[in-house]
Design a protein around this motif. Structure first.
Motif, short mmCIF file in Angstrom:
data_model
loop_
_atom_site.label_atom_id
_atom_site.label_comp_id
_atom_site.label_asym_id
_atom_site.label_seq_id
_atom_site.Cartn_x
_atom_site.Cartn_y
_atom_site.Cartn_z
N GLY A 1 0.83 -1.13 0.03
CA GLY A 1 -0.06 -0.07 -0.01
C GLY A 1 0.85 1.21 -0.03
O GLY A 1 0.41 2.24 0.20
N LEU A 2 2.23 1.08 -0.46
CA LEU A 2 2.84 2.25 -0.36
C LEU A 2 2.42 3.20 -1.51
O LEU A 2 2.49 2.78 -2.95
CB LEU A 2 4.54 1.96 -0.43
N VAL A 3 2.33 4.44 -1.43
CA VAL A 3 2.18 5.31 -2.52
C VAL A 3 3.39 5.87 -2.92
O VAL A 3 4.40 6.76 -2.24
CB VAL A 3 1.20 6.58 -2.07
N PRO A 4 3.92 5.41 -4.11
CA PRO A 4 5.40 5.95 -4.47
C PRO A 4 5.48 7.36 -4.88
O PRO A 4 4.60 8.16 -5.12
CB PRO A 4 5.61 5.07 -5.92
N ASP A 5 6.45 7.97 -4.86
CA ASP A 5 6.91 9.17 -5.36
C ASP A 5 7.15 9.26 -6.68
O ASP A 5 7.15 8.36 -7.45
CB ASP A 5 7.72 10.14 -4.57
N LEU A 6 7.58 10.18 -7.52
CA LEU A 6 7.50 10.34 -8.83
C LEU A 6 8.98 9.53 -9.31
O LEU A 6 8.96 8.78 -10.01
CB LEU A 6 7.79 11.69 -9.42
N ILE B 1 -0.04 8.18 -12.33
CA ILE B 1 0.97 9.40 -11.73
C ILE B 1 0.02 10.54 -11.80
O ILE B 1 -0.15 11.25 -11.02
CB ILE B 1 2.18 9.58 -12.47
N GLU B 2 -0.62 10.80 -13.09
CA GLU B 2 -1.85 11.66 -13.19
C GLU B 2 -2.92 11.88 -12.16
O GLU B 2 -3.19 12.72 -11.81
CB GLU B 2 -2.23 11.73 -14.39
N LYS B 3 -3.21 10.49 -11.76
CA LYS B 3 -4.54 10.22 -11.04
C LYS B 3 -3.94 10.77 -9.61
O LYS B 3 -4.82 11.34 -8.59
CB LYS B 3 -4.91 8.93 -10.92
N GLN B 4 -2.67 10.49 -9.31
CA GLN B 4 -2.19 10.78 -7.82
C GLN B 4 -2.05 12.41 -7.78
O GLN B 4 -1.54 12.80 -6.64
CB GLN B 4 -0.89 10.29 -7.69
N GLY B 5 -2.31 13.06 -8.96
CA GLY B 5 -1.99 14.66 -8.63
C GLY B 5 -0.68 15.10 -8.94
O GLY B 5 -0.28 16.25 -8.82
N MET B 6 0.17 13.98 -9.44
CA MET B 6 1.54 14.47 -9.91
C MET B 6 1.66 14.65 -11.21
O MET B 6 0.77 14.04 -12.05
CB MET B 6 2.44 13.31 -9.27
N LYS B 7 2.62 15.40 -11.87
CA LYS B 7 3.11 15.42 -13.17
C LYS B 7 4.24 14.72 -13.58
O LYS B 7 5.42 14.74 -12.89
CB LYS B 7 3.09 16.80 -13.53
#
Length: 457
Positions: free
Chosen positions: A283-288, A314-320
């Protein structure tokens, strides 16, 4: 008594406002307090200085010194320490040194924190000799004694400036001087040794860390683990990972991705895939950076649909996605021989507003050459807005493989005349190719032109 207690309450309120970046409200509290007859003290203004340093700017914070003097309050060492520390945080290193000199000229005696900030500033400026001079000055004066924080600044600064041996000597002398190293001290020392690739010393310090009853955190272990991988000690790195698991550490995405990246580089794709799946199942949420590692793994396995799915995630997590993310995909498609897909993804990058991607173009150019499509590689080369030494070296190498030595020789001379650094082995390949093809005279001309170009540059 009531006034003093009320001033104290006002200071607490101002401090709360400053810490939550509500500087305007803090100023309002001060104005209202003065209207009610409360007299601000040195703590009031020092609190404001710290808040302005953190959230507004050094110049605005410095102006508070004038307000203090107008109120009949003289700045003290805390005032200048806050300003100097704020200047260092904003990378205004010369400003920090000027503030230290101003403090001395104002007749304010520096305390140990003043010296700590000064040493940190010198280290940030890349002046370890001056920082060491300040450290010695503390001892020679005999009025102020270095704190544990002073040693932490020295050890961290020496390591970052390449003086790992000096840092280790200082670290070894800590207990003799009556200090007990902190977790921060051990982490700084271990990090310095790892960056210097002194794995054995780093492991030794880590073992001492545990022997003295400290609990290394995940950062400590991950630092040593990454050093193992850099030094080619993959099995030792995996042992560290197992030790982390035994001790019940919660892994972050960085620790997992460090392992995945090392396994991918050494071709152990199945093990890397297992670690990646374990990371996701926990369940870890990775960074970019973690996502990029996973995308690289999928591309190397030819699982491009899954790589593109991660891009959507990545886009769904709010990252670019950054340029590196797309470059990984383009490189993977090229390695897989899907040049049409690589070019389409490059066009897609352009629609996202990314600028010219030199690394992606170099990848397409190199893979086309290695695939034997040298004519298309030349067309890609001609279309490139920007080129670097790798661009020229890659095309030259592939032209030689295609036995096109005359074209390669013209390109070689042009690149060196333009100041690009071409590998000597590539130069020899072009010249030897001309010679073995019976073009001895042209080979001599190329040698002469290269020598002239070197004299110019």
């Amino acid at each position: 008594m009531i006034t003093r207690l009320s001033t104290k309450f006002m200071n607490i309120t101002i401090s709360t406002m400053c810490k939550s970046n509500q500087i305007a409200k803090a100023e309002t509290v001060l104005i209202d307090g003065i209207k009610l007859g409360l007299n601000p003290d040195i703590i009031t203004y020092n609190t404001l200085i710290d808040g302005y340093c953190r959230f507004v700017g050094i110049d605005a914070a410095y102006n508070i010194l004038n307000r203090m003097k107008e109120a009949g309050i003289n700045p003290d060492v805390v005032s200048y320490n806050s300003l100097s520390s704020g200047a260092v945080r904003k990378c205004l290193l010369q400003k920090s040194l000027d503030l230290f000199d101003e403090m001395l000229q104002s007749g304010i005696r520096p305390d140990v924190w003043s010296y700590n900030i000064l040493m940190h500033c010198y280290f940030r400026l890349g002046k370890p000799e001056e920082a060491n001079g300040v450290f010695r000055d503390i001892f020679e004066r005999g009025e102020i004694y270095p704190s544990m924080a002073s040693y932490n600044v020295m050890i961290n600064g020496l390591c970052k400036n390449g003086y790992v041996n000096n840092a280790l000597m200082l670290f070894r002398n800590l207990r003799r001087r009556g200090f007990v190293p902190e977790v921060l001290t051990y982490n700084a020392m271990i990090n310095g040794l790892c960056k210097a690739r002194r794995l054995a010393d780093a492991r030794r310090v880590l073992n001492e860390f545990c022997d003295f009853g400290f609990e290394p955190n995940a950062i400590t272990y991950t630092t040593v683990m990454k050093c193992c991988f850099r030094c080619g000690r993959l099995e030792q790195g995996l042992e560290i990972l197992s030790e982390m698991r035994r001790k019940g550490f919660t892994f972050d995405g960085f620790a997992y991705c460090t392992v995945v990246a090392a396994l991918v580089k050494t071709g152990r794709i199945e093990e890397a895939d297992e670690i990646a799946e374990k990371m996701m199942s926990n369940g870890l949420v990775p960074d970019l950076a973690s996502y990029n590692t996973m995308i690289n793994l999928f591309c190397r396995q030819g699982r491009f649909d899954e790589a593109l799915r991660l891009v959507d995630e990545i886009e769904k997590q709010g990252m670019k996605c950054d340029q590196y993310t797309h470059t990984i995909i383009i490189h993977g498609l090229c390695k897989d021989g899907n040049f049409e897909g690589a070019e389409k993804h490059l066009d897609y990058m352009n629609t996202l507003g990314f600028g010219f991607n030199l690394v992606a173009f170099n990848s397409i150019l190199d893979c086309l050459g290695k695939a034997g499509d040298i004519d298309k590689a030349v067309k890609v080369f001609d279309s490139m807005e920007v080129k670097d030494s790798f661009t020229y070296t890659s095309l030259l190498h592939n032209l030689c493989r295609a036995k096109k030595f005359r074209i390669a020789s013209k390109l070689l001379v042009a690149s060196i005349e333009d100041g690009f650094q071409i590998l000597r082995a590539t130069q020899r390949a072009v010249i030897d190719g001309l010679t073995t093809s019976g073009l001895v005279y042209e080979a001599r001309k190329v040698k002469l032109k290269i020598q002239r170009a070197r004299l110019v540059h």
